[in-house]
Design a protein around this motif. Structure first.
Motif, short mmCIF file in Angstrom:
data_model
loop_
_atom_site.label_atom_id
_atom_site.label_comp_id
_atom_site.label_asym_id
_atom_site.label_seq_id
_atom_site.Cartn_x
_atom_site.Cartn_y
_atom_site.Cartn_z
N GLU A 116 -4.37 5.96 6.28
CA GLU A 116 -5.02 6.26 5.00
C GLU A 116 -5.22 4.99 4.18
O GLU A 116 -4.75 4.90 3.05
CB GLU A 116 -4.15 7.23 4.19
N PRO A 117 -5.93 4.00 4.72
CA PRO A 117 -5.92 2.67 4.08
C PRO A 117 -6.61 2.63 2.72
O PRO A 117 -6.47 1.65 2.00
CB PRO A 117 -6.69 1.80 5.09
N THR A 118 -7.35 3.66 2.36
CA THR A 118 -8.06 3.59 1.08
C THR A 118 -7.68 4.71 0.12
O THR A 118 -8.26 4.84 -0.94
CB THR A 118 -9.59 3.68 1.31
N SER A 119 -6.66 5.52 0.50
CA SER A 119 -6.41 6.70 -0.33
C SER A 119 -5.85 6.35 -1.69
O SER A 119 -5.91 7.15 -2.61
CB SER A 119 -5.47 7.66 0.40
N ALA A 120 -5.29 5.15 -1.85
CA ALA A 120 -4.75 4.78 -3.16
C ALA A 120 -5.78 4.00 -3.99
O ALA A 120 -5.46 3.51 -5.06
CB ALA A 120 -3.48 3.95 -2.99
N LEU A 121 -6.99 3.88 -3.46
CA LEU A 121 -7.96 3.00 -4.12
C LEU A 121 -9.12 3.78 -4.72
O LEU A 121 -9.44 4.89 -4.29
CB LEU A 121 -8.51 1.99 -3.09
N ASP A 122 -9.77 3.16 -5.71
CA ASP A 122 -10.96 3.76 -6.31
C ASP A 122 -12.10 3.81 -5.31
O ASP A 122 -12.14 3.03 -4.35
CB ASP A 122 -11.40 2.91 -7.50
N VAL A 123 -13.07 4.66 -5.59
CA VAL A 123 -14.12 4.89 -4.62
C VAL A 123 -14.96 3.63 -4.35
O VAL A 123 -15.33 3.35 -3.21
CB VAL A 123 -14.99 6.11 -5.04
N SER A 124 -15.21 2.81 -5.38
CA SER A 124 -16.01 1.61 -5.13
C SER A 124 -15.20 0.57 -4.35
O SER A 124 -15.73 -0.14 -3.50
CB SER A 124 -16.50 1.02 -6.45
N VAL A 125 -13.88 0.51 -4.65
CA VAL A 125 -13.01 -0.41 -3.92
C VAL A 125 -12.88 0.07 -2.47
O VAL A 125 -12.89 -0.72 -1.52
CB VAL A 125 -11.63 -0.47 -4.59
N GLN A 126 -12.80 1.39 -2.32
CA GLN A 126 -12.74 1.98 -0.99
C GLN A 126 -13.96 1.55 -0.17
O GLN A 126 -13.83 1.18 0.99
CB GLN A 126 -12.70 3.51 -1.14
#
Lengths: 577, 336
Positions: A473-483
């Motif tokens: 889940e490498p992007t689940s803690a990040l904002d959508v644009s950062v993702q």
């Protein structure tokens, strides 16, 4: 272009019509609302109106001030927060009322549904005790009637066994059930306004859909106005009549949902739209296509990762729990395999087995032709050199006292790779690969943004030049644009270095964007697997279909989406013909 | 009262017994391997005026002529059956000596604990409700201030102020109500500082939790929030802290007894040390171990009953998963 023009005429028509009709006074009106913490202004001059029985969504990424606005409306800002401007609720200025006069409004007139159900109920008191607080707001004198009211409400929000829920402690219920409880408590005193602050961001995708459906239903049934705070444009457009797009505390764009969603006028709203995976399934087609070609030619070459009939059973409370049940999959080199499923489906256990952190009871796993089973810790180290993990939350996975250089360099030191000078060069190379400059070398994690931290974590896993990276889940803690940035980094690295990814996620839209093959897990078993495009376009399994239906795709009108999907499908057929 | 809890309680009880026995054996061994022979040096002290024959009789009566393991066995079996031996100094049973002074010390320590709890609660309550401009900061400074003042200093100040200046109690009558109360205050203040420190920190932490905000969104006022929501979770760790401060209360009561001129375990210890009355010292050290272990045992047994989140069996707790979710036919039907 023609459709754009049509939309614009439609929009201006809407505008004039609303101006001409005599408008009823809105239930909630924010006017020039600003909030600051000391010298730090987090909400600037925000104005919006929410009519009775209507819904309005505040959209923005973390730091956009959307939750602060929610709390300003409820006057629940922390002590340091100072709000100016006007928030009119039903004709009263919320901000200037003395606390004693405002408090009766809380709960009774304005209900609140919080973000994280797991932390929103007192852990050492029963649900019933806390529900009684909400029931007390109805001014019903008879305690037995109040309890009956609570049980009724629990049934209404879809809790199967209200009495059991009433007697439970919060930790005995799942996140979805807790959120139902919290929604129930918020609507029980029949408020005119419900403020829901990211009500589903902590929940699984299928639960998310059910909770949002519940909110929509209650909103209609009970004639409640809904102020929905969310970071997800797709959710907002499905659930709200009006959208307000926020960035850095200021309104970027506001208006009717159909207008803002279909034809965003501000650059920021357009970027938000482009960054939502569900709305742009083929955004990274160019970067991903080489993997598909490898997949087509994979029959002749041995797979990079092979998991064969693996089973793992744990004993919990004296009962055997099969966390992973006869799971098999193979990942050809240079491609991405996604493991998707809800919490408790066995994804995490599967990757723990893959990383050699647990031993399977039955079955075997091989990575780059090397069998993992029966290896000692020391022997596993040689496998780990080729097999790295990027952890879910970059805010907790990096030692806060270490510099970026030390963080990225540590694996090289541990495996004694090359001379110290060579290691320094490799650290710089790894950082350059994830798009970070040398000037960050001496920084500590606290001085980095979330996206930079996750890049550091990726650089750290890259520095040993592994063949396989497990992405949990490498992007689940990040904002959508950062993702979107991180996904782009991952895909370019794959194209450049020929990396093989095992990608674990509950976000199916993201899987659709970046994976080549996918295994759908449910209760420890793989219920469906195959090429990502086949599974998403034509799911065979009912559970997979439910998962796919739960993806918020924006504007619950399927006719808008269908032509686009067909076009994409046709495009793809050409690409692989 | 589940089976799991009973198993847990039995296990903890067994551990407590083992700890007490080990503490007894440890004290015994330390005393018997000490350099020199305190026993005979006391007996042979010309001031005590024992004849050689009397000395031999006492040594035989105390069993000191036997090998150390036998002595240990005798002492241990005596300890287990409640026979603590004879004092070498006064020739009276040790248990009688202790029974004479124990009530006074228990009253003092109990009153000290009560004072500490009330004081800590008041201070913690104050940090939530006294506005910043009316000295909230001062209350927050209370724990560090009183942790750094030794309790005999507090005792002397109290005696001077309330005893001599205000005449509330007379120093020559240390067992009167007021004298006991002020002794308890002197003893309780440093202990309350420790409890208050933990309580304040926990209240601050709990107040920041999301559930506190959500409770307030249900129209709960600050006072109800404090009583119904914050106090219980914030007090749970205090149970452990109280158990740990028992040692402090007992040790502190020895000093406080001296300052206030009370007769108690403290004065008995003082006498026994100066006369090297080993059986008495051995008994008191063991008694201290028993009290400390018992109080911590009670805290351990209480904790799972107070905090519903604490699972007793070592196994991982079963988190409810999505499969527990109801299928929710009704909601689906209504939503268009």
């Amino acid at each position: 272009m023609a459709s754009q023009d049509r939309l614009n005429t439609h929009l201006s028509a809407v505008k004039t019509s609303t101006l001409e009709a005599p408008r009823p006074a809105p239930l909630l009106r924010a006017k020039n609302l600003s909030v600051s913490y000391g010298a730090n202004q987090v909400v600037r001059d925000v104005s919006f109106e929410l009519g009775r029985g209507k819904s309005l969504a505040l959209i923005g990424e973390s730091g956009s001030g959307k939750s602060t606005i929610a709390r300003a409306v409820l006057r629940l800002l922390p002590d340091a927060g100072h709000a100016t401007g006007h928030v009119d609720f039903d004709g009263q200025d919320v901000l200037s009322l003395p606390e004693r006069q405002f408090r009766p409004l809380r709960g009774r007139a304005i209900g609140f549904v919080p973000q994280d159900p797991g932390n929103s109920l007192n852990p050492v008191r029963t649900i019933g005790v806390q529900a009684m607080e909400a029931a007390a707001l109805t001014d019903e004198p008879n305690a037995a009637v109040r309890k009956a009211l609570i049980l009724d409400t629990f049934a209404q929000v879809g809790l199967d066994n209200p009495l059991r829920v009433y007697d439970s402690y919060p930790h005995q219920l799942s996140g979805g059930m807790l959120q139902r409880v919290l929604i129930g408590l918020a609507v029980l005193p029949r408020p005119a306004l419900l403020v829901a602050d990211e009500p589903t961001s902590a929940l699984d995708v299928t639960i998310q859909k059910r909770i949002l459906d519940l909110l929509t239903r209650l909103q209609h049934d009970l004639d409640i106005s809904l102020l929905l705070i969310t970071h997800d444009l797709a959710i907002a457009s499905e659930r709200a009549d009006q959208l307000v797009v926020l960035k850095d505390g200021a309104v970027q764009e506001a208006g009717k949902t159909s207008a803002v969603f279909s034809a965003p006028s501000s650059a920021y709203a357009r970027k938000l739209h482009a960054d939502v995976p569900a709305l742009n399934p083929e955004r990274y087609a160019g970067l991903r296509n080489p993997g598909f070609r490898l997949l087509d030619g994979a029959a002749s070459t041995p797979a990079k990762i092979e998991v064969k009939s693996v089973t793992k059973t744990f004993t919990v409370d004296g009962k055997a729990l099969t966390a992973v049940d006869d799971v098999s999959f193979a990942v050809p080199a240079g491609t991405t395999h996604a493991l998707v499923g809800e919490s408790g489906s066995g994804k995490t256990t599967t990757i723990r087995l893959l990383l050699g952190l647990d031993e399977p009871d039955i079955g075997n796993i091989s990575v780059a032709g090397e069998d993992l089973s029966g290896r000692s810790h020391k022997q596993l180290r040689s496998v780990w050199r080729h097999l790295q993990l990027v952890y879910q939350n970059p805010f907790t996975s990096l030692d806060p006292t270490w510099t970026v250089e030390r963080l990225v360099r540590e694996p090289l030191d541990r495996f004694k790779v090359g001379t110290p000078a060579e290691r320094t060069a490799q650290v710089r190379e790894a950082l350059a690969n994830v798009g970070l400059g040398d000037h960050l070398l001496s920084r500590k994690p606290a001085a980095l943004s979330g996206g930079q931290r996750q890049r550091v974590a990726i650089a750290r896993s890259l520095v040993l030049k592994p063949d396989v990276i497990v992405l949990d889940e490498p992007t689940s803690a990040l904002d959508v644009s950062v993702q979107a940035d991180i996904v782009e980094v991952l895909l370019s690295l794959q194209a450049k270095l020929g990396l093989t990814y095992v990608f674990v996620s509950h976000d199916l839209a993201l899987v659709r964007q970046l994976a080549h093959t996918v295994s759908v897990m449910q209760r420890g078993r793989i219920v469906e697997h195959g090429r990502v495009t086949d599974i998403f376009d034509n799911p065979q399994n009912a559970y997979t279909a439910t998962l796919l239906e739960s993806i918020p795709s924006g504007l619950s009108n399927p006719s808008q989406q269908a032509p686009q999907r067909q076009a994409v499908r046709a495009e793809r057929r050409e690409a692989f013909a | 009262m589940s089976n799991a809890y009973l198993t847990y309680a039995a296990k903890r009880l067994g551990q407590a017994v083992v700890v007490i026995l080990l503490a007894y054996v440890f004290t015994f061994v330390v005393v018997s391997i000490l350099p020199g022979d305190p026993i005979t040096s006391v007996l042979r002290n010309p001031q005590n005026g024992f004849s050689e024959q009397e000395i031999a009789e006492i040594i035989a009566a105390q069993g000191l002529d036997k090998p150390v393991p036998v002595q240990l066995w005798n002492a241990l079996s005596g300890f287990l059956t409640g026979d603590l031996g004879m004092s070498m100094r006064s020739n009276r049973p040790v248990s009688t000596l202790i029974a004479e002074v124990l009530p006074s010390t228990l009253i003092l320590a109990g009153a000290g604990l009560a004072v500490a709890l009330v004081l800590a609660m008041l201070v913690a309550y104050g940090t939530r409700f006294v506005p910043k401009k009316y000295g909230q900061g001062l209350l927050r400074g209370f724990p560090s201030l009183f942790l750094s003042v030794p309790n005999f200093v507090i005792g002397l100040v109290l005696i001077h102020l309330f005893g001599f200046q205000l005449g509330l109690f007379r120093v020559i009558n240390p067992d009167s109500f007021w004298a006991t109360l002020f002794a308890a205050v002197a003893l309780g203040i440093p202990v309350s500082a420790q409890i208050a420190e933990v309580l304040i920190a926990n209240l601050d932490k709990e107040a920041e939790q999301e559930y506190a905000t959500v409770a307030r969104s249900r129209g709960i006022g600050q006072l109800k929030l404090f009583i119904r929501h914050l106090l219980k979770p914030a007090s749970l760790p205090v149970v452990t802290v109280i158990a740990l401060t028992i040692g402090e209360l007992l040790g502190g009561s020895l000093i406080t007894e001296t300052v206030f001129g009370r007769t108690g375990v403290g004065s008995l210890v003082q006498r026994s040390v100066s006369t090297q009355d080993l059986p008495v010292l051995q008994a008191i050290v063991s008694l201290g171990a028993v009290v400390f272990v018992l109080v911590n045992l009670i805290a351990d047994l209480l904790y799972p009953l107070l905090d519903p989140r604490v699972k007793i069996l070592g196994g991982a707790k079963r988190r409810p998963t999505t499969t527990d979710e109801p299928s929710l036919g009704s909601a689906k039907a209504v939503n268009p």
